[in-house]
Each structure stands twice: as C-alpha cells, then as structure tokens.
Design a protein around this motif. Structure first.
Motif, PDB file in Angstrom:
ATOM      1  N   GLN A  40       6.728 -11.193 -16.321  1.00 29.98           N
ATOM      2  CA  GLN A  40       6.868 -12.350 -15.449  1.00 29.98           C
ATOM      3  C   GLN A  40       5.525 -12.606 -14.801  1.00 29.98           C
ATOM      4  OE1 GLN A  40      10.240 -11.092 -13.026  1.00 29.98           O
ATOM      5  NE2 GLN A  40      10.614 -13.264 -12.750  1.00 29.98           N
ATOM      6  N   GLN A  41       5.140 -13.866 -14.719  1.00 29.01           N
ATOM      7  CA  GLN A  41       3.802 -14.117 -14.213  1.00 29.01           C
ATOM      8  C   GLN A  41       3.773 -14.332 -12.713  1.00 29.01           C
ATOM      9  OE1 GLN A  41       1.386 -16.744 -16.333  1.00 29.01           O
ATOM     10  NE2 GLN A  41       1.408 -15.466 -18.138  1.00 29.01           N
ATOM     11  N   SER A  42       4.249 -13.387 -11.969  1.00 32.55           N
ATOM     12  CA  SER A  42       4.084 -13.445 -10.527  1.00 32.55           C
ATOM     13  C   SER A  42       3.434 -12.134 -10.121  1.00 32.55           C
ATOM     14  CB  SER A  42       5.443 -13.587  -9.857  1.00 32.55           C
ATOM     15  OG  SER A  42       5.455 -12.881  -8.647  1.00 32.55           O
ATOM     16  N   PRO A  43       2.399 -12.209  -9.246  1.00 32.31           N
ATOM     17  CA  PRO A  43       1.719 -10.954  -8.891  1.00 32.31           C
ATOM     18  C   PRO A  43       2.685  -9.932  -8.301  1.00 32.31           C
ATOM     19  CG  PRO A  43       0.954 -12.794  -7.545  1.00 32.31           C
ATOM     20  CD  PRO A  43       1.789 -13.369  -8.623  1.00 32.31           C
ATOM     21  N   PHE A  44       3.796 -10.414  -7.730  1.00 33.69           N
ATOM     22  CA  PHE A  44       4.718  -9.459  -7.106  1.00 33.69           C
ATOM     23  C   PHE A  44       5.544  -8.690  -8.124  1.00 33.69           C
ATOM     24  CE2 PHE A  44       3.811 -12.436  -3.702  1.00 33.69           C
ATOM     25  CZ  PHE A  44       3.381 -11.525  -2.754  1.00 33.69           C
ATOM     26  N   SER A  45       5.482  -9.114  -9.378  1.00 31.76           N
ATOM     27  CA  SER A  45       6.213  -8.369 -10.395  1.00 31.76           C
ATOM     28  C   SER A  45       5.279  -7.418 -11.133  1.00 31.76           C
ATOM     29  CB  SER A  45       6.862  -9.336 -11.377  1.00 31.76           C
ATOM     30  OG  SER A  45       5.861  -9.999 -12.099  1.00 31.76           O
ATOM     31  N   SER A  46       4.036  -7.335 -10.688  1.00 30.51           N
ATOM     32  CA  SER A  46       3.075  -6.498 -11.405  1.00 30.51           C
ATOM     33  C   SER A  46       3.438  -5.025 -11.298  1.00 30.51           C
ATOM     34  CB  SER A  46       1.686  -6.700 -10.817  1.00 30.51           C
ATOM     35  OG  SER A  46       0.841  -5.674 -11.252  1.00 30.51           O
ATOM     36  N   SER A  47       3.205  -4.322 -12.395  1.00 36.29           N
ATOM     37  CA  SER A  47       3.492  -2.891 -12.382  1.00 36.29           C
ATOM     38  C   SER A  47       2.532  -2.152 -11.464  1.00 36.29           C
ATOM     39  CB  SER A  47       3.411  -2.345 -13.798  1.00 36.29           C
ATOM     40  OG  SER A  47       2.263  -2.843 -14.424  1.00 36.29           O
ATOM     41  N   LEU A  48       1.404  -2.788 -11.127  1.00 33.77           N
ATOM     42  CA  LEU A  48       0.448  -2.156 -10.221  1.00 33.77           C
ATOM     43  C   LEU A  48       1.060  -1.914  -8.851  1.00 33.77           C
ATOM     44  CD1 LEU A  48      -3.020  -3.883 -10.446  1.00 33.77           C
ATOM     45  CD2 LEU A  48      -2.475  -1.500 -10.725  1.00 33.77           C
ATOM     46  N   LEU A  49       2.010  -2.767  -8.473  1.00 38.49           N
ATOM     47  CA  LEU A  49       2.544  -2.690  -7.113  1.00 38.49           C
ATOM     48  C   LEU A  49       3.744  -1.760  -7.009  1.00 38.49           C
ATOM     49  CD1 LEU A  49       2.415  -6.432  -6.019  1.00 38.49           C
ATOM     50  CD2 LEU A  49       0.718  -4.650  -5.709  1.00 38.49           C
ATOM     51  N   ARG A  50       4.318  -1.398  -8.145  1.00 41.31           N
ATOM     52  CA  ARG A  50       5.555  -0.630  -8.064  1.00 41.31           C
ATOM     53  C   ARG A  50       5.291   0.793  -7.610  1.00 41.31           C
ATOM     54  NH1 ARG A  50       7.655  -2.822 -13.501  1.00 41.31           N
ATOM     55  NH2 ARG A  50       7.678  -4.996 -12.909  1.00 41.31           N
ATOM     56  N   VAL A  51       6.323   1.399  -7.097  1.00 45.09           N
ATOM     57  CA  VAL A  51       6.170   2.746  -6.541  1.00 45.09           C
ATOM     58  C   VAL A  51       5.738   3.723  -7.623  1.00 45.09           C
ATOM     59  CG1 VAL A  51       8.591   3.421  -6.880  1.00 45.09           C
ATOM     60  CG2 VAL A  51       7.261   4.420  -5.017  1.00 45.09           C
ATOM     61  N   ASN A  52       6.091   3.425  -8.876  1.00 42.84           N
ATOM     62  CA  ASN A  52       5.704   4.333  -9.952  1.00 42.84           C
ATOM     63  C   ASN A  52       4.219   4.310 -10.264  1.00 42.84           C
ATOM     64  OD1 ASN A  52       8.009   5.707 -10.588  1.00 42.84           O
ATOM     65  ND2 ASN A  52       8.845   4.013 -11.783  1.00 42.84           N
ATOM     66  N   GLY A  53       3.492   3.356  -9.648  1.00 42.28           N
ATOM     67  CA  GLY A  53       2.049   3.338  -9.872  1.00 42.28           C
ATOM     68  C   GLY A  53       1.292   3.488  -8.573  1.00 42.28           C
ATOM     69  N   VAL A  54       1.912   4.147  -7.601  1.00 47.86           N
ATOM     70  CA  VAL A  54       1.360   4.180  -6.238  1.00 47.86           C
ATOM     71  C   VAL A  54      -0.040   4.798  -6.179  1.00 47.86           C
ATOM     72  CG1 VAL A  54       2.381   6.384  -5.549  1.00 47.86           C
ATOM     73  CG2 VAL A  54       1.974   4.628  -3.840  1.00 47.86           C
ATOM     74  N   PHE A  55      -0.377   5.630  -7.175  1.00 50.68           N
ATOM     75  CA  PHE A  55      -1.696   6.266  -7.181  1.00 50.68           C
ATOM     76  C   PHE A  55      -2.817   5.218  -7.157  1.00 50.68           C
ATOM     77  CE2 PHE A  55      -5.228   8.229  -9.694  1.00 50.68           C
ATOM     78  CZ  PHE A  55      -5.631   9.108  -8.717  1.00 50.68           C
ATOM     79  N   ILE A  56      -2.672   4.174  -7.981  1.00 49.66           N
ATOM     80  CA  ILE A  56      -3.706   3.132  -8.056  1.00 49.66           C
ATOM     81  C   ILE A  56      -3.829   2.430  -6.706  1.00 49.66           C
ATOM     82  CG2 ILE A  56      -4.377   0.998  -9.212  1.00 49.66           C
ATOM     83  CD1 ILE A  56      -4.503   3.269 -11.083  1.00 49.66           C
ATOM     84  N   ALA A  57      -2.683   2.139  -6.093  1.00 48.97           N
ATOM     85  CA  ALA A  57      -2.704   1.472  -4.791  1.00 48.97           C
ATOM     86  C   ALA A  57      -3.416   2.337  -3.760  1.00 48.97           C
ATOM     87  CB  ALA A  57      -1.277   1.178  -4.344  1.00 48.97           C
ATOM     88  N   LEU A  58      -3.145   3.638  -3.801  1.00 50.79           N
ATOM     89  CA  LEU A  58      -3.785   4.549  -2.857  1.00 50.79           C
ATOM     90  C   LEU A  58      -5.297   4.573  -3.100  1.00 50.79           C
ATOM     91  CD1 LEU A  58      -1.174   7.436  -2.930  1.00 50.79           C
ATOM     92  CD2 LEU A  58      -1.660   5.920  -1.013  1.00 50.79           C
ATOM     93  N   LEU A  59      -5.703   4.578  -4.371  1.00 52.97           N
ATOM     94  CA  LEU A  59      -7.130   4.581  -4.698  1.00 52.97           C
ATOM     95  C   LEU A  59      -7.800   3.320  -4.166  1.00 52.97           C
ATOM     96  CD1 LEU A  59      -7.807   5.815  -8.349  1.00 52.97           C
ATOM     97  CD2 LEU A  59      -8.409   6.885  -6.185  1.00 52.97           C
ATOM     98  N   ILE A  60      -7.164   2.173  -4.379  1.00 55.16           N
ATOM     99  CA  ILE A  60      -7.750   0.907  -3.918  1.00 55.16           C
ATOM    100  C   ILE A  60      -7.862   0.918  -2.389  1.00 55.16           C
ATOM    101  CG2 ILE A  60      -7.304  -1.572  -3.687  1.00 55.16           C
ATOM    102  CD1 ILE A  60      -6.267  -1.516  -6.570  1.00 55.16           C
ATOM    103  N   GLY A  61      -6.781   1.357  -1.723  1.00 55.42           N
ATOM    104  CA  GLY A  61      -6.811   1.428  -0.270  1.00 55.42           C
ATOM    105  C   GLY A  61      -7.914   2.354   0.218  1.00 55.42           C
TER     106      GLY A  61
END
Lengths: 441, 296
Positions: free
Chosen positions: A131-152
């Motif tokens: 789905q082309q909405s940024p909120f459906s991106s797998s980057l944001l899901r809890v299963n990819g939280v490592f990337i979010a933590l790295l960016i933060g």
C-alpha cells in the motif's frame, strides 16, 4: 566469572546507544502492552483460525456486526500501536540520546520523526506491491524497531555534535521557545539532509527494507530444510535478529506453515493416524516455534515467572504482572519491549542459546521415538506450552516434554536474572553518585 | 516467609490456560478427525449448476444418457436453495458411489448480474453443507449457461474458504455468456471486468473447459460465440489448462446443449473419472506386454 560477566554487561549497558535504547524501550512499554493485548484479542477471538473463535464456535454464535466491529477495533488499535511503533521509537530514541548530552531533546525527537517518516515514504513509494502510504511501511512496524532506534539515535548524535546546550526550565515563555527553535536550525537541517540522502538511496536502489520479502530467503531456507544442523545454524541468525528488534523472520516462521513439506507431513499423518514416521522429521518450521521459542514461553514467559517468584524489583514485577496474560498466549511484545529483552545485552546470549538447547533436545527425543513430530495445524493464540501438545494431536508425552523444557529454560534463566539484578544495582549506585555530583556543581 | 501475591496471578493464568486447553483438546481431536476423514475420502462428486430459469430437473436427460454410457451408475442428489438460504434435498448419494452428481438449483433463478451474485452466495450455502456432510477432498464443477457464471463468481469470492482442504479439479462451462449478450468483446460488461480483475483468486492448478454451441457461425441461437470465448480473458494464462471447444450439429441450440451427443462425450472424456474404457485399454496393454514377453 559471574563478576566479570556482570562487569562486561555493565560496560555495554553504559554505551550511549544502549543507554538511549533502554530508556526508549522502557518508555514505550505502555504502548507495547496496549498493542499486545489487542493483538491477542484479535488473534484469538476475531480471526477465523483463532483459538477462542473456534472453540466457542463464534462462527455461529457471534453476529456479523459484532465480529466486524471487534475486528475493526482490534486491527485499528494494533495498527496505531505496533503498526507505527517506529515513529514513537525514533522520537524517544532521539530524545534520550540528545538528553544524554544535555541538548534540546524535544527538538531532536521531532526531527527524528521527520527523518523516519521520510524513509518510510521512500520505502513505500519505491515498493509497488505494498500500500502506498508511509504509515503502512514495514520500516515503522514494531518488527523493524531496530531501524527506527538507529535513526533516532543518529539524529540524537547530530544534536550532540551540532546542537547548543540546553537546560530545561519550569516556565517557558514564547520568546525562549523561539530561541530554542532557532538554535535547533542547524542540527535539524543536517538531520533532514541526511535523511533525504538516506531516503533517496532507499528509493533509487529499491531497497525493500525490512519487509518480510527481504527475509523470505532465510525463512524459506529454514522451512524447507530437514537438516538439523542447518536448522540450528539458521535459527541462530533468526534469534539474533529478533533480539536486535527485527522480528520479521521469527514472526513469519511462527505464522505461515504452508509449505510443501508440512503438507506432505500432514497428509502422511492424516492417512496413518499418527505422526511418528512422517517424511520430514526435523523441519525448521516445525521445530522453532513449537520447541525453540515455544511461542514465546521458553524465554519471555520464563523470565516473567522468575521475576514474579523472586520479587526483587518492584517496577519490573508490575510489568511482569501486566504482561503475564498476553505472554502466556504468545503475545510477547509488551514484555519484550517493557523489560526490555530486545537489545538488552543481558539477554542476547540466552535468547540465542535457549532455543538451540530446546530444539536439540526435541530433535533427540523425536529421533529416539520418545515424542512424535508436530504436524497438525495449531490455532492462533494457543498458549505457548500447549503448541507442541496440540501439534501432535494431543500426545501426552509431548505435553510432559514441553513442560520439562520449560522448567529447564527457567533454570537456565535464573542466574541470568541474578546477573541482571547486579547490573541494575551497580547502575543505580552510579546514578546516585552522578546525581550527587550534579547537585554539588 | 511472607506470602507471595504473585502466586495468585500465576495460578490464575494457569487456570485460564487449563480452562481453554480442555475444550481446545476436544476441538482439536474432532477437527483433526474430520481432516483425516476428508483426506482419506475417495469421493469426487460432480456438482452441477443449471442456468437461469432452470431448476434442478434441468440435467435429468443428460444424466440418464451419461448413466447409460457408463457401467457404474452415478447417483443423484438435488439441492434446492430458497431465497432465504434454506436448503432442501431430493435424492440420495449411494453408499459406494465415488462420483455422484449433485445438482444445486435456486428458488430465485432469474438472470442478471445482481442475481448471479446472490445465486453464488446460495451456492456457497449449499456447498458448505455438502462439504461438511460428505467430506470430499476434491470435486468437479459443471455449469450450464449462467451456471458457469455462478461458478466463476463463487471461485473468485468463496473458494478461498475451502481451498486448504478441498480442491476444485475441473470446471466445465457450457454455453456460458461471460460477456452476457454482448457480441463485441471491446464492450466488456461490468461483470466481465470484475471477473478479469479478480482472476488471481482462481486456483492455478484448475483445469477449465469452456464449451460453446454453434447453431450458426455467430452463436448458439441465444449466446454469442464471442461472449463464450470471453472466458479466455479470465482463465487463459491463469489456470493450468484452459480449453475452448465448439460443438455443432442438430442439437447445438443454447437450451439443447446439455442433451447434445458431443457434449455428453466431452463430459465423459474430460470431466468424469476415466472409467471402464481405460481399464480395458490397460488390460490390453498388459496382454500385449505378456505376448511380447512370450515372444522373447
């Protein structure tokens, strides 16, 4: 030996990345608990292959209105908690990193949200299948939280190097806030610049970051191999990834069981009436979730039981209490974030080794015909310890064997928890010393 | 030693687990037993759906002729679905019949896309009950005229609920107007557009035959040939095998098609289980081989 381990873990815990991450995860605990309760409710009640849905025949009992309404609420709550978990994680990771260096943490958090949303946007625009909405991106899901933590953490570090010092005050008037905004201009610009470069790279190179697709190869390999050595080796990778906070591989291993091999096994068992001599005895797909992680019981539930019985730490004890129910029914993320177990140096080795021990013992027991192979489909939301029992069509030896594995896991984890308590004690001492120093100066 | 309140919590959750495990255990036993029964079942029914304005009696002549042509007689079960979704049965499936004919008809058998959607829903009601009662793991589908449309709609909207346990092996449609009465394929009706849009939901291992009648060079008298041929936009490059055939001759009218000799032959040859004919051939081969061995 234990002292040196304690010292080492203490050292790792004091690195800025782990300090920021630990604070972030603990802070996110309420969101994760909310998510895990609703995902439990969704999986067991509002899914056609959920355990409560089937046992109580909700197909016939529950009216369509109630069912659709319930599914809507559950899915929505899971989406706004676990679905966009990365936004919260990036915000707090940047905040706590900046705060470590006494920089403007709110500004850093805000910038991190912009950075991760842009990366998520780049990820979805480049990816046609999703789905082309940024909120459906797998980057944001809890299963990819490592990337979010790295960016933060990255944004926090930009504020560390480029931001001006900041001390919070009780009363803040508009002029002061204006000054804050101006002071943050340079680190915000640099962070946004970096995130634009990152986003362009993601888009141009079509990096399908972190969606289950990029781990399909790994998952398919595990599902398709009947070689115990390979299963063990690959599960080290899977378990390490889930310790990091990349849960996609483990997640798809525990939900999708539709491979040709499992179908062959099931056909054999259905025709013969038992599963002792199925063609594929050591499939990764039937070992990891049933014995390795036991649907989360072998590590997360074991830790909860120990914490509840020892009563050493009031706060962790209440986190354990509130998570006991969802974790017993395989919804483990609330505690994995709240304790935290994810990215906690204390749990890295146990998280890899315990599944290895469990799977080796299970494979041995299968080889000597002590227990049959798990081939029958198991409903969603089945308690972790019962997965193997139901997966063997109710073989009682298997139930005893699962309980035995659980006891072994608890025994392995007791010394680990003790080390963790020591680490906490030392950290507290240090914090108190720091506070005193801060008061003096 | 002071009392640990956490014991209370642990025991409470343990009790909850046990309370779920007991009904769960019986549910699992029952469900696995049903799965095993279905897995072992040798029954492979032919489920037939008549076209608009036709009832479950529509295929009587076809079945009579089919039963005359083959040694093992197929038993017939007729299921009528009322407009409220109530099922009534007529006939029985013989105990040792592995390839019974089941005919599903509808009280509301009117034409039109909106009715076809409703009829697909009623077909699903009947199918669900049949699948539950007779526990077959595969079946063959046959649809005359709009019956083929109802099957196609069912495949795209309902089949996924069963596909784990039940396979539709073959689908044969007879004079089915995939583009209704439209002669020009460039004018796709809303129904055809939707069928094409959802074609990904049709199983890949399905074998499809679409038969058309050639009364004249354009149509079977009612349905244009191009409308029947529109099936290729749905099935071609999606299913394992898609074959289109045209039958001609004296009974090539739309409504005569089910009684057409060629159609009966095609059904025997492609839809039904290869019967005695092939067994004979197998025997002949064996004999030949033996002769070869003697000659050696």
């Amino acid at each position: 030996m234990i002292d040196s381990v304690t010292k080492f873990i203490l050292w790792v815990r004091q690195r800025s990345f782990f300090r920021a991450v630990q604070r972030t995860l603990v802070m996110l605990m309420p969101i994760a608990v909310l998510g895990s309760y609703f995902s439990l409710l969704h999986d067991s009640v509002f899914t056609p292959d959920g355990i409560i849905y089937n046992i109580f025949n909700l197909d016939a009992i529950m009216s369509d209105h109630v069912w659709y309404g319930g599914a809507f609420v559950c899915q929505g709550m899971v989406q706004v908690t676990f679905g966009v978990f990365g936004v919260y994680a990036a915000y707090f990771a940047a905040r706590y990193t900046a705060r470590l260096y006494r920089k403007d943490s709110t500004m850093a958090g805000m910038t991190a949200v912009i950075a991760i949303l842009f990366c998520a946007y780049a990820n979805t625009v480049g990816n046609v299948s999703e789905q082309q909405s940024p909120f459906s991106s797998s980057l944001l899901r809890v299963n990819g939280v490592f990337i979010a933590l790295l960016i933060g953490y990255g944004v926090g570090q930009v504020f560390h190097w480029l931001g001006s010092n900041y001390t919070p005050v009780k009363y803040e008037h508009a002029q002061r806030i204006q000054r804050r905004s101006w002071n943050a201009l340079i680190p915000i610009s640099v962070s946004v610049g970096i995130s634009i470069i990152l986003g362009v790279l993601i888009y141009e190179l079509q990096i399908k970051m972190l969606n289950s697709g990029s781990f399909k190869l790994l998952v398919r390999r595990i599902q398709g191999t009947n070689n115990l050595g390979e299963v063990l080796l690959l599960s080290v990778v899977v378990m390490f990834l889930s310790w990091l906070g990349i849960g996609y591989p483990l997640n798809s291993l525990s939900t999708s069981i539709n491979s040709g091999y499992t179908a062959d096994n099931l056909t054999y068992a259905l025709q013969r009436g038992n599963s002792w001599n199925v063609p594929y005895k050591f499939l990764g797909s039937s070992l990891i979730n049933t014995y390795g992680t036991m649907g989360g019981a072998s590590i997360v539930l074991a830790v909860i039981v120990i914490v509840l019985l020892r009563k050493e730490h009031k706060e962790i004890e209440s986190i354990a209490q509130i998570n006991l129910l969802p974790v017993a029914f395989t919804s483990v993320l609330g505690f994995a974030v709240g304790m935290p177990i994810i990215l906690n140096p204390l749990f890295m080795l146990p998280m890899i080794i315990i599944p290895l021990i469990n799977m080796t013992l299970a494979a041995g027991a299968i080889a000597v015909h002590f227990i049959p192979v798990c081939v029958y489909p198991v409903l969603k939301g089945t308690p972790g310890i019962l997965i193997a029992f139901f997966g063997t069509n109710g073989n009682w030896t298997t139930l005893l064997f699962s309980l035995l594995l659980f006891v072994i896991d608890v025994l392995i984890l007791i010394p680990i928890i003790r080390i963790g308590e020591k680490v906490e004690l030392n950290l507290e001492k240090e914090n108190r010393r720091n506070d005193l120093n801060a008061q003096k100066s | 030693m002071h009392k640990n309140h956490n014991f209370k919590w642990l025991i409470l959750v343990l009790l909850l687990v046990v309370a779920l495990a007991i009904p769960g255990y019986f549910w699992m036993k029952k469900s696995n037993h049903a799965k095993a029964e279905r897995q072992k079942s040798l029954m492979s029914p032919v489920i037939m759906v008549p076209g608009s304005s036709a009832t479950t009696e529509r295929f009587n002549q076809l079945i009579d002729e089919l039963n005359q042509a083959t040694l093992n007689k197929h038993s017939v079960l007729k299921v009528n679905v009322s407009s409220t979704g109530k099922l009534s049965y007529k006939g029985t499936i013989a105990k040792n019949d592995l390839e019974p004919f089941i005919i599903v008809g509808f009280e509301n058998n009117k034409d039109g896309y909106s009715n076809i959607k409703k009829q697909a829903g009623w077909l699903d009601k009947a199918f669900d009950s049949l699948a539950h009662n007779y526990k077959f793991n595969n079946f063959k589908a046959f649809g005359h005229s709009n019956g083929g449309l109802i099957w196609t709609y069912w495949l795209e909207h309902y089949y996924a609920d069963y596909s784990n346990e039940i396979t539709m092996k073959r689908l044969m449609t007879l004079g089915t107007p995939y583009n209704f009465n439209e002669k020009n394929i460039n004018n796709k009706t809303q129904m055809l557009e939707t069928f094409i849009k959802n074609k990904k939901k049709i199983p890949k291992n399905l074998i499809v035959y679409s038969l058309s009648g050639g009364k004249n060079y354009e149509s079977d008298g009612i349905v244009p040939e191009s409308s029947v041929a529109a099936a290729k936009y749905i099935f071609q490059n999606r299913v394992k095998n898609y074959t289109a055939m045209t039958v001609t001759g004296s009974k090539a009218d739309h409504s005569d098609l089910p009684q057409n000799r060629q159609v009966i032959q095609v059904i025997q040859q492609y839809l039904l289980k290869p019967g005695n004919k092939q067994e004979k051939q197998l025997g002949q081969n064996k004999r030949k081989n033996r002769r070869k061995n003697i000659n050696k």
